[in-house]
Scaffold this active site. Structure first.
Site, PDB file in Angstrom:
ATOM      1  N   ASN A  61       0.868  -1.180   0.000  1.00 60.34           N
ATOM      2  CA  ASN A  61       0.000   0.000   0.000  1.00 60.34           C
ATOM      3  C   ASN A  61       0.907   1.234   0.000  1.00 60.34           C
ATOM      4  O   ASN A  61       1.449   1.612   1.038  1.00 60.34           O
ATOM      5  CB  ASN A  61      -0.899  -0.012   1.249  1.00 60.34           C
ATOM      6  CG  ASN A  61      -1.772   1.228   1.336  1.00 60.34           C
ATOM      7  OD1 ASN A  61      -1.855   2.016   0.391  1.00 60.34           O
ATOM      8  ND2 ASN A  61      -2.434   1.411   2.476  1.00 60.34           N
TER       9      ASN A  61
ATOM     10  N   LYS B 289       0.128   4.246  -0.453  1.00 57.92           N
ATOM     11  CA  LYS B 289      -0.561   5.456   0.057  1.00 57.92           C
ATOM     12  C   LYS B 289      -0.257   6.654  -0.847  1.00 57.92           C
ATOM     13  O   LYS B 289      -0.107   6.488  -2.056  1.00 57.92           O
ATOM     14  CB  LYS B 289      -0.183   5.703   1.516  1.00 57.92           C
ATOM     15  CG  LYS B 289      -0.334   4.453   2.388  1.00 57.92           C
ATOM     16  CD  LYS B 289      -0.272   4.752   3.850  1.00 57.92           C
ATOM     17  CE  LYS B 289      -0.277   3.444   4.631  1.00 57.92           C
ATOM     18  NZ  LYS B 289      -0.397   3.631   6.055  1.00 57.92           N
TER      19      LYS B 289
ATOM     20  N   HIS C 185      -9.900   1.051   4.550  1.00 58.69           N
ATOM     21  CA  HIS C 185      -8.646   1.272   5.292  1.00 58.69           C
ATOM     22  C   HIS C 185      -8.934   2.242   6.443  1.00 58.69           C
ATOM     23  O   HIS C 185      -9.725   3.176   6.291  1.00 58.69           O
ATOM     24  CB  HIS C 185      -7.579   1.846   4.355  1.00 58.69           C
ATOM     25  CG  HIS C 185      -6.219   1.854   4.970  1.00 58.69           C
ATOM     26  ND1 HIS C 185      -5.822   2.807   5.870  1.00 58.69           N
ATOM     27  CD2 HIS C 185      -5.167   1.008   4.831  1.00 58.69           C
ATOM     28  CE1 HIS C 185      -4.584   2.540   6.265  1.00 58.69           C
ATOM     29  NE2 HIS C 185      -4.156   1.454   5.642  1.00 58.69           N
TER      30      HIS C 185
ATOM     31  N   GLU D 119      -7.357   4.660   7.574  1.00 57.28           N
ATOM     32  CA  GLU D 119      -7.136   6.078   7.240  1.00 57.28           C
ATOM     33  C   GLU D 119      -8.326   6.629   6.450  1.00 57.28           C
ATOM     34  O   GLU D 119      -8.722   7.782   6.644  1.00 57.28           O
ATOM     35  CB  GLU D 119      -5.803   6.220   6.473  1.00 57.28           C
ATOM     36  CG  GLU D 119      -4.618   5.983   7.407  1.00 57.28           C
ATOM     37  CD  GLU D 119      -3.326   5.584   6.719  1.00 57.28           C
ATOM     38  OE1 GLU D 119      -3.250   5.632   5.468  1.00 57.28           O
ATOM     39  OE2 GLU D 119      -2.378   5.222   7.445  1.00 57.28           O
TER      40      GLU D 119
ATOM     41  N   GLU E  72      -6.015  -5.119  10.476  1.00 46.96           N
ATOM     42  CA  GLU E  72      -5.091  -4.011  10.653  1.00 46.96           C
ATOM     43  C   GLU E  72      -5.437  -3.235  11.924  1.00 46.96           C
ATOM     44  O   GLU E  72      -6.244  -2.290  11.886  1.00 46.96           O
ATOM     45  CB  GLU E  72      -5.174  -3.061   9.461  1.00 46.96           C
ATOM     46  CG  GLU E  72      -4.735  -3.670   8.152  1.00 46.96           C
ATOM     47  CD  GLU E  72      -3.988  -2.647   7.305  1.00 46.96           C
ATOM     48  OE1 GLU E  72      -2.867  -2.942   6.907  1.00 46.96           O
ATOM     49  OE2 GLU E  72      -4.513  -1.553   7.080  1.00 46.96           O
TER      50      GLU E  72
ATOM     51  N   GLY F 185       1.637   2.404  10.842  1.00 49.11           N
ATOM     52  CA  GLY F 185       2.573   3.521  10.724  1.00 49.11           C
ATOM     53  C   GLY F 185       3.208   3.932  12.043  1.00 49.11           C
ATOM     54  O   GLY F 185       3.830   4.990  12.130  1.00 49.11           O
TER      55      GLY F 185
ATOM     56  N   SER G 294       2.770  -2.029  10.591  1.00 53.42           N
ATOM     57  CA  SER G 294       4.210  -1.990  10.916  1.00 53.42           C
ATOM     58  C   SER G 294       4.947  -3.292  10.593  1.00 53.42           C
ATOM     59  O   SER G 294       5.890  -3.668  11.296  1.00 53.42           O
ATOM     60  CB  SER G 294       4.414  -1.595  12.380  1.00 53.42           C
ATOM     61  OG  SER G 294       3.943  -0.265  12.581  1.00 53.42           O
TER      62      SER G 294
HETATM   63  C1  PEP Z   1      -1.257   0.190   6.091  1.00 51.52           C
HETATM   64  O1  PEP Z   1      -1.401   1.392   6.003  1.00 51.52           O
HETATM   65  O2  PEP Z   1      -2.077  -0.571   5.573  1.00 51.52           O
HETATM   66  C2  PEP Z   1      -0.100  -0.297   6.818  1.00 51.52           C
HETATM   67  C3  PEP Z   1      -0.095  -1.546   7.185  1.00 51.52           C
HETATM   68  O3  PEP Z   1       0.889   0.625   7.086  1.00 51.52           O
HETATM   69  P1  PEP Z   1       2.301   0.351   7.826  1.00 51.52           P
HETATM   70  O4  PEP Z   1       2.855  -0.928   7.267  1.00 51.52           O
HETATM   71  O5  PEP Z   1       3.143   1.534   7.473  1.00 51.52           O
HETATM   72  O6  PEP Z   1       2.012   0.241   9.269  1.00 51.52           O
END
Ligand code: PEP
Length: 262
Positions: free
Chosen positions: A10, A12, A96, A98, A179, A185, A225
């Protein structure tokens, strides 16, 4: 037949099209070494067409980061499932955290333009299934919800609402990403045993919402992460079918190691 492992990048709102094109070269090299793993990259909307051309007939599939559920019309700024198909997308992230306005690394802010709700997520899932695009449906609890002991309930409710409009026979392609919002993040990866427990819970929920065949088939990813240094532990449990990777997917070497470990 067993479920194939799946690793999704992803990107973003991070890469321009030339930056995405050069990163995808490295991803392609790795994907060719691991034909048994499905690899998907999700760039921004504006990079979908050029990357779709570069990735046609390669082992790396293209995904979008969001979609609008209607086919066409006066919806300024939106992108329909048909437009995603036209760009070569086979996958699409939906719901997601976000996009729901639930951020892991920042305090709550009045960002009303990140406004997905369970109802809009359900509309998007159903539109994607109709367009034959694999939805990568994201579910997960905030730190506060976990602290209050509400994790399982929150995730079960998000799933039940998101799948409300999908018939069991339409679920064969479904992919879910667990998630936890507090892990996205932030560098705070979820404990591997807990990630596996949540993926198992999601599988049971999907089976009860749809049917047991769908529960067996659905691929469940962990996201939050994930890095080269922690992915082996996460992938070690057979409940986890792969990963949705944000930050680490922007670094060719990190992402390659994750794909090779899957
Ligand atoms: C995500 O935004 O789906 C995600 C898993 O981000 P990160 O790996 O940066 O935590």
């Amino acid at each position: 037949m067993g479920r194939r492992r799946l690793v999704v990048a992803n990107w973003k709102m991070n890469l321009t099209t030339p930056e995405g094109c050069s990163l995808v070269e490295a991803v392609l090299g790795t994907a060719k070494q691991r034909p048994e793993v499905d690899v998907v990259v999700c760039p921004s909307f504006v990079s979908l067409q050029p990357l779709g051309r570069s990735l046609a007939h390669t082992p790396v599939a293209l995904g979008a980061q969001d979609v609008f559920w209607l086919g066409k019309g006066a919806y300024t700024g939106q992108v329909s499932p048909r437009m995603l198909v036209d760009s070569g997308c086979r996958y699409c992230i939906v719901g997601h955290s976000e996009a729901r306005g639930r951020f892991g690394s920042e305090p709550p802010r009045p960002l009303s333009y990140f406004s997905d709700t369970d109802e809009t997520v359900a509309q998007k899932v159903s539109a994607l299934v109709f367009a034959n695009i694999v939805p990568i449906l994201c579910v997960g609890e905030t730190a506060l919800e976990r602290q209050d002991g509400r994790t399982d309930e929150v995730v079960a409710e998000q799933l039940a609402k998101a799948l409300e409009r999908v018939a069991p026979e339409e679920c064969s392609n479904l992919t879910i990403a667990y998630e936890p919002v507090w892990a996205i993040g932030t560098g705070n990866v979820c404990d591997a045993d807990e990630a596996a427990r949540m993926c198992g819970l999601i599988r049971d929920e999907v089976a009860s919402i749809t049917d047991s065949a769908c529960g067996d088939q659905v691929r469940i990813l962990y996201g939050g992460s994930v890095k080269a240094s922690n992915c082996a532990e996460i992938f070690a449990n057979s409940q986890v079918d792969g990963a949705l990777v944000g930050g680490a997917s922007l670094i060719a070497d990190e992402f390659s190691k994750i794909v090779l470990s899957a």
